[in-house]
Design a protein around this motif. Structure first.
Motif, PDB file in Angstrom:
ATOM      1  N   UNK A 116       0.858  -1.184   0.000  1.00  0.00           N
ATOM      2  CA  UNK A 116       0.000   0.000   0.000  1.00  0.00           C
ATOM      3  C   UNK A 116       0.891   1.230   0.000  1.00  0.00           C
ATOM      4  N   UNK A 117       0.725   2.079  -0.989  1.00  0.00           N
ATOM      5  CA  UNK A 117       1.527   3.285  -1.100  1.00  0.00           C
ATOM      6  C   UNK A 117       0.711   4.380  -1.761  1.00  0.00           C
ATOM      7  N   UNK A 118       1.176   5.603  -1.589  1.00  0.00           N
ATOM      8  CA  UNK A 118       0.467   6.740  -2.165  1.00  0.00           C
ATOM      9  C   UNK A 118       0.681   6.761  -3.674  1.00  0.00           C
ATOM     10  N   UNK A 119      -0.379   6.810  -4.454  1.00  0.00           N
ATOM     11  CA  UNK A 119      -0.223   6.743  -5.911  1.00  0.00           C
ATOM     12  C   UNK A 119       0.143   8.097  -6.503  1.00  0.00           C
ATOM     13  N   UNK A 120       0.481   8.059  -7.769  1.00  0.00           N
ATOM     14  CA  UNK A 120       0.735   9.295  -8.504  1.00  0.00           C
ATOM     15  C   UNK A 120      -0.590   9.951  -8.871  1.00  0.00           C
ATOM     16  N   UNK A 121      -0.498  11.147  -9.407  1.00  0.00           N
ATOM     17  CA  UNK A 121      -1.704  11.843  -9.847  1.00  0.00           C
ATOM     18  C   UNK A 121      -2.365  11.068 -10.990  1.00  0.00           C
ATOM     19  N   UNK A 122      -3.693  11.106 -11.067  1.00  0.00           N
ATOM     20  CA  UNK A 122      -4.382  10.323 -12.115  1.00  0.00           C
ATOM     21  C   UNK A 122      -3.923  10.641 -13.531  1.00  0.00           C
ATOM     22  N   UNK A 123      -3.590  11.906 -13.797  1.00  0.00           N
ATOM     23  CA  UNK A 123      -3.189  12.262 -15.160  1.00  0.00           C
ATOM     24  C   UNK A 123      -1.776  11.808 -15.498  1.00  0.00           C
ATOM     25  N   UNK A 124      -1.011  11.341 -14.506  1.00  0.00           N
ATOM     26  CA  UNK A 124       0.340  10.848 -14.772  1.00  0.00           C
ATOM     27  C   UNK A 124       0.418   9.326 -14.777  1.00  0.00           C
ATOM     28  N   UNK A 125      -0.697   8.660 -14.517  1.00  0.00           N
ATOM     29  CA  UNK A 125      -0.724   7.193 -14.527  1.00  0.00           C
ATOM     30  C   UNK A 125      -0.879   6.706 -15.966  1.00  0.00           C
ATOM     31  N   UNK A 126      -0.030   5.785 -16.368  1.00  0.00           N
ATOM     32  CA  UNK A 126      -0.128   5.182 -17.700  1.00  0.00           C
ATOM     33  C   UNK A 126      -1.018   3.943 -17.571  1.00  0.00           C
ATOM     34  N   UNK A 127      -2.303   4.151 -17.781  1.00  0.00           N
ATOM     35  CA  UNK A 127      -3.300   3.132 -17.463  1.00  0.00           C
ATOM     36  C   UNK A 127      -3.134   1.867 -18.290  1.00  0.00           C
ATOM     37  N   UNK A 128      -2.592   1.973 -19.485  1.00  0.00           N
ATOM     38  CA  UNK A 128      -2.437   0.796 -20.342  1.00  0.00           C
ATOM     39  C   UNK A 128      -1.204  -0.030 -19.985  1.00  0.00           C
ATOM     40  N   UNK A 129      -0.346   0.499 -19.102  1.00  0.00           N
ATOM     41  CA  UNK A 129       0.897  -0.200 -18.770  1.00  0.00           C
ATOM     42  C   UNK A 129       0.974  -0.625 -17.308  1.00  0.00           C
ATOM     43  N   UNK A 189      13.513   3.242 -28.995  1.00  0.00           N
ATOM     44  CA  UNK A 189      13.599   2.044 -28.161  1.00  0.00           C
ATOM     45  C   UNK A 189      12.785   2.204 -26.881  1.00  0.00           C
ATOM     46  N   UNK A 190      12.798   3.402 -26.325  1.00  0.00           N
ATOM     47  CA  UNK A 190      12.080   3.635 -25.073  1.00  0.00           C
ATOM     48  C   UNK A 190      10.571   3.557 -25.249  1.00  0.00           C
ATOM     49  N   UNK A 191      10.095   3.707 -26.483  1.00  0.00           N
ATOM     50  CA  UNK A 191       8.656   3.576 -26.717  1.00  0.00           C
ATOM     51  C   UNK A 191       8.170   2.159 -26.431  1.00  0.00           C
ATOM     52  N   UNK A 192       9.076   1.184 -26.493  1.00  0.00           N
ATOM     53  CA  UNK A 192       8.701  -0.202 -26.230  1.00  0.00           C
ATOM     54  C   UNK A 192       8.703  -0.527 -24.743  1.00  0.00           C
ATOM     55  N   UNK A 193       9.262   0.364 -23.922  1.00  0.00           N
ATOM     56  CA  UNK A 193       9.274   0.127 -22.485  1.00  0.00           C
ATOM     57  C   UNK A 193       7.906   0.428 -21.884  1.00  0.00           C
ATOM     58  N   UNK A 194       7.555  -0.315 -20.860  1.00  0.00           N
ATOM     59  CA  UNK A 194       6.288  -0.120 -20.161  1.00  0.00           C
ATOM     60  C   UNK A 194       6.567   0.440 -18.774  1.00  0.00           C
ATOM     61  N   UNK A 195       5.920   1.548 -18.466  1.00  0.00           N
ATOM     62  CA  UNK A 195       6.080   2.197 -17.171  1.00  0.00           C
ATOM     63  C   UNK A 195       4.700   2.512 -16.607  1.00  0.00           C
ATOM     64  N   UNK A 196       4.495   2.272 -15.316  1.00  0.00           N
ATOM     65  CA  UNK A 196       3.171   2.542 -14.739  1.00  0.00           C
ATOM     66  C   UNK A 196       2.862   4.022 -14.587  1.00  0.00           C
ATOM     67  N   UNK A 197       3.911   4.861 -14.586  1.00  0.00           N
ATOM     68  CA  UNK A 197       3.711   6.296 -14.390  1.00  0.00           C
ATOM     69  C   UNK A 197       4.589   7.073 -15.357  1.00  0.00           C
ATOM     70  N   UNK A 198       4.172   8.300 -15.645  1.00  0.00           N
ATOM     71  CA  UNK A 198       4.950   9.157 -16.527  1.00  0.00           C
ATOM     72  C   UNK A 198       6.286   9.522 -15.892  1.00  0.00           C
ATOM     73  N   UNK A 199       6.305   9.674 -14.574  1.00  0.00           N
ATOM     74  CA  UNK A 199       7.554  10.000 -13.898  1.00  0.00           C
ATOM     75  C   UNK A 199       8.599   8.914 -14.081  1.00  0.00           C
ATOM     76  N   UNK A 200       8.184   7.650 -13.987  1.00  0.00           N
ATOM     77  CA  UNK A 200       9.116   6.539 -14.190  1.00  0.00           C
ATOM     78  C   UNK A 200       9.612   6.494 -15.627  1.00  0.00           C
ATOM     79  N   UNK A 201       8.745   6.836 -16.557  1.00  0.00           N
ATOM     80  CA  UNK A 201       9.153   6.855 -17.971  1.00  0.00           C
ATOM     81  C   UNK A 201      10.177   7.949 -18.218  1.00  0.00           C
ATOM     82  N   UNK A 202       9.981   9.121 -17.632  1.00  0.00           N
ATOM     83  CA  UNK A 202      10.933  10.211 -17.813  1.00  0.00           C
ATOM     84  C   UNK A 202      12.268   9.892 -17.152  1.00  0.00           C
ATOM     85  N   UNK A 203      12.238   9.226 -16.008  1.00  0.00           N
ATOM     86  CA  UNK A 203      13.487   8.835 -15.360  1.00  0.00           C
ATOM     87  C   UNK A 203      14.259   7.834 -16.202  1.00  0.00           C
ATOM     88  N   UNK A 204      13.534   6.947 -16.860  1.00  0.00           N
ATOM     89  CA  UNK A 204      14.199   5.958 -17.710  1.00  0.00           C
ATOM     90  C   UNK A 204      14.862   6.631 -18.898  1.00  0.00           C
TER      91      UNK A 204
END
Length: 204
Positions: A116-129, A189-204
């Motif tokens: 259980x953890x605090x989630x990211x903002x709804x608009x930053x969640x990558x719902x398909x991933x 190449x990064x387009x093929x990566x799956x990240x649950x949040x936009x923040x994680x994608x930007x860090x990658x």
């Protein structure tokens, strides 16, 4: 649905009776068929058929059972949220090893320790991933890193050969080309990566 089809059919008949300009005829014979290849400017009856087919597919998918990827809980007040996070907080080791004996029984759900953890903002969640697991994401990022290193090493090797055989006047422009091309390839190449949040994608 039948009423919609009847209404659309009536509108189409009315349009057929209306006079058509020369420009509309030219566009209808040249531009519109090309646009329809990209699913643009489709006639209403075709759109209705597609909506009907998609609706049936959605109904079939609703009958299937899916494994839960993430559960989001909303609270009326921030205090209630903080209280829940504090009460359900535990170490990641307990979650990974499912050490139910290390936490109170009231915090165990169906024999499992929940993360259980605090989630990211709804608009930053990558719902398909959000279904992508931790191991899967690590493998994808490792592959991306490996390919990136290969590109850099290969580019450096080619620049070195070019400098040795043809001189700096050719190796310099080649370095510029690689500096421009490699970042774009890595972005693809990064387009093929799956990240649950936009923040994680930007860090990658």
């Amino acid at each position: 649905e039948d009423l919609v089809r009847e209404h659309v059919s009536r509108i189409l008949k009315e349009r057929e009776q209306e006079p058509t300009s020369c420009l509309a005829c030219i566009c209808g014979c040249t531009l519109v068929p090309i646009l329809r290849l990209f699913n643009l400017f489709l006639p209403p009856d075709v759109l209705i058929d597609r909506i009907s087919n998609i609706t049936e597919k959605i109904k079939e998918l609703q009958k299937k059972k899916y494994d839960v990827a993430e559960v989001y809980v909303t609270f009326e007040t921030e205090g209630a949220q903080r209280a829940a996070l504090t009460a359900l907080s535990t170490s990641r080791l307990n979650v990974l090893m499912n050490l139910t004996d290390k936490i109170p029984p009231s915090l165990v759900f169906n024999g499992k320790v929940l993360l259980v953890e605090e989630p990211a903002e709804p608009n930053s969640v990558r719902w398909l991933d959000i279904y992508a697991g931790f191991v899967r994401r690590i493998i994808q990022q490792t592959i991306t890193l490996f390919v990136t290193v290969l590109l850099i090493v290969g580019a450096g090797y080619l620049v070195s050969i070019c400098r040795t055989n043809f001189g700096a006047q050719f190796s310099g422009p080649l370095t510029t080309v690689f500096n421009t091309l490699i970042p774009q390839l890595v972005k693809l190449l990064m387009l093929m990566e799956q990240h649950p949040e936009e923040g994680a994608r930007q860090q990658s």
